[in-house]
Design an enzyme around this catalytic site. Sequence first.
Site, short mmCIF file in Angstrom:
data_model
loop_
_atom_site.label_atom_id
_atom_site.label_comp_id
_atom_site.label_asym_id
_atom_site.label_seq_id
_atom_site.Cartn_x
_atom_site.Cartn_y
_atom_site.Cartn_z
N LYS A 50 -4.61 -9.57 -7.01
CA LYS A 50 -5.90 -9.51 -6.25
C LYS A 50 -6.85 -8.89 -6.84
O LYS A 50 -6.57 -7.56 -7.25
CB LYS A 50 -5.45 -9.41 -4.78
CG LYS A 50 -6.27 -9.81 -3.82
CD LYS A 50 -5.68 -9.55 -2.50
CE LYS A 50 -6.11 -7.89 -2.37
NZ LYS A 50 -5.69 -7.46 -0.87
N LYS A 99 0.73 -1.17 0.01
CA LYS A 99 0.12 0.11 0.02
C LYS A 99 0.70 1.28 0.05
O LYS A 99 0.59 2.26 -0.77
CB LYS A 99 -1.12 -0.09 1.20
CG LYS A 99 -2.17 -1.07 0.90
CD LYS A 99 -3.31 -0.68 1.98
CE LYS A 99 -4.46 -1.53 1.78
NZ LYS A 99 -5.30 -1.40 2.78
N LYS A 122 -10.64 -3.02 -4.53
CA LYS A 122 -11.25 -1.71 -4.72
C LYS A 122 -10.48 -0.71 -5.49
O LYS A 122 -10.85 -0.02 -5.78
CB LYS A 122 -11.76 -1.28 -3.49
CG LYS A 122 -12.98 -2.16 -2.61
CD LYS A 122 -12.84 -1.71 -1.11
CE LYS A 122 -13.59 -2.64 -0.25
NZ LYS A 122 -13.44 -2.20 1.27
P1 TYM Z 1 -10.79 -5.03 3.43
O1 TYM Z 1 -11.81 -4.19 3.80
O2 TYM Z 1 -9.83 -4.97 2.49
O3 TYM Z 1 -11.57 -6.40 2.94
C1 TYM Z 1 -12.71 -7.15 3.74
C2 TYM Z 1 -12.55 -8.61 3.66
O4 TYM Z 1 -12.68 -8.80 2.31
C3 TYM Z 1 -11.45 -9.84 2.19
N1 TYM Z 1 -11.12 -9.52 0.69
C4 TYM Z 1 -11.08 -10.59 -0.18
N2 TYM Z 1 -11.30 -11.91 0.14
C5 TYM Z 1 -10.92 -12.76 -1.09
N3 TYM Z 1 -10.50 -12.01 -2.22
C6 TYM Z 1 -10.14 -10.73 -2.43
N4 TYM Z 1 -9.76 -10.37 -3.47
C7 TYM Z 1 -10.18 -10.15 -1.38
N5 TYM Z 1 -10.43 -8.72 -1.19
C8 TYM Z 1 -10.63 -8.39 0.08
C9 TYM Z 1 -10.42 -9.55 3.22
O5 TYM Z 1 -9.61 -10.45 3.31
C10 TYM Z 1 -11.55 -9.00 4.28
O6 TYM Z 1 -11.78 -10.29 4.97
N6 TYM Z 1 -7.85 -5.01 7.41
C11 TYM Z 1 -9.21 -5.50 6.96
C12 TYM Z 1 -10.44 -4.98 7.94
C13 TYM Z 1 -10.16 -5.27 9.35
C14 TYM Z 1 -10.35 -6.33 10.00
C15 TYM Z 1 -10.39 -6.15 11.43
C16 TYM Z 1 -10.65 -7.68 9.71
C17 TYM Z 1 -10.11 -4.33 10.16
N7 TYM Z 1 -9.99 -4.78 11.57
C18 TYM Z 1 -10.41 -7.23 12.48
C19 TYM Z 1 -10.73 -8.50 10.52
C20 TYM Z 1 -10.56 -8.40 11.83
C21 TYM Z 1 -9.38 -5.12 5.78
O7 TYM Z 1 -8.91 -4.09 5.19
O8 TYM Z 1 -10.45 -5.76 4.79
#
Ligand code: TYM
Length: 344
Positions: free
Chosen positions: A207, A120, A210
């Site tokens: 991957k 990032k 967004k």
């Molecule tokens: P975020 O917002 O990027 O994504 C949310 C969830 O979607 C999953 N994900 C994917 N799974 C499969 N293939 C993909 N291409 C893909 N893109 C995203 C992510 O693995 C996630 O589960 N840091 C986290 C948010 C967070 C969080 C937490 C998660 C903050 N605190 C505590 C678990 C526990 C994030 O940015 O997810």
Amino acid sequence: MTNLQSDHLQKRIFSGIQPTGNLHLGNYLGAIKNWVNLQNDIYSIFSIVDLHAITVPQEPSKLKSSTHEVAAAIIASGIDTDKSILFNQSSVKEHAELAWIFNCVCRIGWLNRMTQFKEKAGKNRENATVGLYGYPVLMAADILLYKSTHVPVGDDQKQHIELARDIASSFNNMFTSDEEDDFFDLPEPQIIGEATRVMSLRDGTKKMSKSDASDASRINLTDTAEEISNKIKKAKTDPHPLPDNIEELKERPEAHNLMSIYSSLSDQTLEKALIEFSGKGFSYFKPRLIDLAIETLSPISREMRSLLKYRNEIDKILKNGEQKAKEIAEPVLKDVKNLVGFVN
Ligand code: TYM
């Protein structure tokens, strides 16, 4: 049995999602779909992590509407807010407070290993915010503030959950005298299903995300049937028929990605889905994937649109979630502060 001991036996899920831009098929298959299944068996807490979102610049008015959209997407996908807690992270101040305490537990060396920060921050690392660097510490606080035992996420979050385990373990060592008194259980990542890492439709080695500049690289939960169909029709493939074994499939990133999406959407293993398509070309496979994707996603986007007509109702749901989250978070933070030695 003391309250603390019985607390250790209780399973509890925490997971989060950022309110930035459109949710996509990766978010749905890697996370939300699993949340919906798990909420029936394990007490679950889901958060729209707006404190994480501001680690990169955000437009304030868009942040608010993205928070509503993500809440609507989660509810439309089947999260039952009478059963599970849904709230936005910044409304429970204990997240930020525990994150600070964990900043004083987590080592710089551990954060330096985080691959997501490197991706990032990119080349302009000196200009990245301190928040982006400390992002995984806040994530550990999210999880442990509720003494969560299970964390259902996509594959890309695995390293962050391992860090949360290191922080929990280090906290236990620093502030409790023997193992029996360990304050935090070590949370387990739950990386479930056949689509734990959904890849870009334009490049099977990247991957689905967004932040990809090309909208054609992802299927958004808000896409129309026509958009879904066009994106899958144009999705990159290779000229060969689908193989009959997983080893061969794995060597073909785009074929592997599309088949994984199909098997996850149809709730079957990749092996089983391959039986249906082995020897067939993409001209046979793609129309079936299109039908299945539209059949699954259209009701969700329809329900999302209808929920978004009543943003006040979404605010009420989040407020209610906030209150329930605070009931768990406040006493846990109080105990943490006592262990650290604060007068409180
Ligand atoms: P975020 O917002 O990027 O994504 C949310 C969830 O979607 C999953 N994900 C994917 N799974 C499969 N293939 C993909 N291409 C893909 N893109 C995203 C992510 O693995 C996630 O589960 N840091 C986290 C948010 C967070 C969080 C937490 C998660 C903050 N605190 C505590 C678990 C526990 C994030 O940015 O997810």
